[in-house]
Write a protein that holds these residues in place. Structure first.
Motif, short mmCIF file in Angstrom:
data_model
loop_
_atom_site.label_atom_id
_atom_site.label_comp_id
_atom_site.label_asym_id
_atom_site.label_seq_id
_atom_site.Cartn_x
_atom_site.Cartn_y
_atom_site.Cartn_z
N ARG A 197 -5.39 -2.29 3.01
CA ARG A 197 -4.32 -1.83 3.88
C ARG A 197 -4.30 -2.63 5.17
O ARG A 197 -5.32 -2.77 5.85
CB ARG A 197 -4.50 -0.34 4.21
N LEU A 222 -1.22 -0.69 10.76
CA LEU A 222 0.14 -0.17 10.83
C LEU A 222 0.97 -0.93 11.86
O LEU A 222 0.46 -1.41 12.87
CB LEU A 222 0.12 1.32 11.19
N PRO A 225 0.69 7.54 7.25
CA PRO A 225 -0.58 7.05 6.69
C PRO A 225 -1.16 8.06 5.71
O PRO A 225 -1.15 9.27 5.96
CB PRO A 225 -1.47 6.86 7.91
N ASP A 282 -5.58 4.63 12.71
CA ASP A 282 -5.14 5.54 11.65
C ASP A 282 -6.07 5.50 10.45
O ASP A 282 -6.30 6.52 9.79
CB ASP A 282 -3.71 5.20 11.23
#
Length: 374
Positions: A151, A154, A170, A259
């Motif tokens: 990932r 963000l 998330p 996050d």
């Protein structure tokens, strides 16, 4: 144009070194290691260890009946090796040297032998022990595992708008560990052990801490980074503090962003694991942190957004205190500090106070107790 700041002018510490302080680096180390390669543990239940590792965000790179090799998503070597054993215990760290030639140079300086590594990753290694008796390895020419999908941080609307007609959602899931960041150790022979790492592995101290009221007796904790010259390195790859035991304290693993720290923590909480302390942001190293205990009470940390220093940043000096461990976040917990001593810890304390060959004496004990109240 702004004036460059020294370490003690708001960069990362209250103050810098004063005349007579110990040096932050060796003038001519044997070698300069590039990074922390991996950590080795023993566990009696490999299945339970692997379940926690996956819930924490690590990925199995290799497993057989006797060991698990765990990795992060970034390219590199495994970052944790767990071997089958009778009890849960830390075996030691492995540091990555730049070359086999560096291993040979270090072997000549220490009297150790360069060995060919068997098993996943191959390469070569030295088996050593620091002055406190902690076992460690220095490795080179280890096969690098390819990067895995992971990932990305963000897209945040901070400062300027970069996300339009899109929301933030998330997922509450394992935190997708990217890499191993650092390990923290306790030692009753702080200065001798730190000398060894500086002189043999070329590590540099980013920050020294000292017990309250004991600045005159010198440092009792060091946050230590690799010397990569002008290439930035983690603020600390190794941290050590003076104490009655020779032991592992915790290890830290980088994730993508705040996050990832938070949702990974929510996932661990949902699975019934115990948070030791967090979420907050440290002072030394600046990283956003969240500490957890595995089923055997081994402490591990998710972190994001840590400081990166090159070799030009001078060392900082700060008084050690419990309140000074974080810039923001909940108050430090007894779980994190280890404020509920076990029988083993009490035995270590008594032995340390009786042993004239270490640096932990009654005055140091008083200083350590003051840390928890400040």
């Amino acid at each position: 144009m702004s004036t460059p700041k020294t370490a003690h002018e708001d960069l990362h510490s209250e103050q810098g070194a004063i005349r007579g302080d110990r040096a932050d680096r060796a003038k001519n180390p044997v070698i300069k290691v590039e990074d922390l390669a991996w950590l080795e543990f023993e566990k009696p239940d490999l299945d339970a260890a692997e379940r926690f590792a996956h819930d924490f965000g690590l990925v199995t790179a290799y497993r057989d009946d006797e060991a698990i090799h765990l990795r992060g998503s970034l390219a590199g070597s495994q970052c944790v090796v767990i071997r089958r054993g009778r009890s849960s215990r830390f075996l030691g760290p492995a540091f990555r040297a730049a070359s086999r030639a560096d291993l040979q140079r270090l072997a000549r300086a220490t009297g150790a032998n360069v060995e060919e590594r068997r098993g996943p990753g191959g390469g070569a290694m030295l088996r050593l022990a620091d002055p406190s008796g902690m076992a460690l390895k220095v490795v080179a020419e280890i096969d690098q595992l390819p990067e895995l999908p992971h990932r990305a941080p963000l897209d945040l609307n901070f400062g300027r708008v970069t996300r339009v007609n899109a929301t933030q959602r998330p997922v509450r899931e394992p935190a997708w560990v990217e890499r191993l960041g650092h390990v923290v150790l306790e030692t009753p022979t702080f200065n001798r052990t730190l000398d060894w790492y500086q002189e043999h592995l070329g590590l540099i101290v980013s920050d020294f801490l000292y017990f309250p009221g004991q600045r005159d007796r010198g440092a009792t904790m060091a946050f230590i980074r690799c010397d990569r010259g002008s290439t930035p390195a983690d603020h600390h790859t190794l941290a050590m503090h003076l104490g009655p035991s020779r032991r592992y304290v915790h290890s830290a693993y980088q994730v993508a962003d705040l996050d990832a720290v938070a949702t990974g923590g929510e996932f661990l909480k949902d699975r019934g694991y115990k948070r030791a302390w967090g979420i907050g942001r440290h002072i030394q190293g600046s990283q956003i942190f969240d500490y957890w205990r595995d089923p055997d009470s081994v402490m591990v940390e998710h972190f994001a957004d840590g400081d990166m220093f090159d070799d030009s940043v001078e060392v900082g000096w700060t008084q050690m205190s419990a309140s000074g461990l974080a810039q923001w976040g909940p108050s430090v917990t007894a779980n994190f500090l280890g404020a509920k001593p076990s029988a083993h810890m009490i035995r270590d304390l008594v032995a340390a106070l009786r042993d004239d060959d270490n640096e932990f004496d009654v005055r140091r004990l008083v200083g350590l107790l003051k840390v928890a109240t400040r």
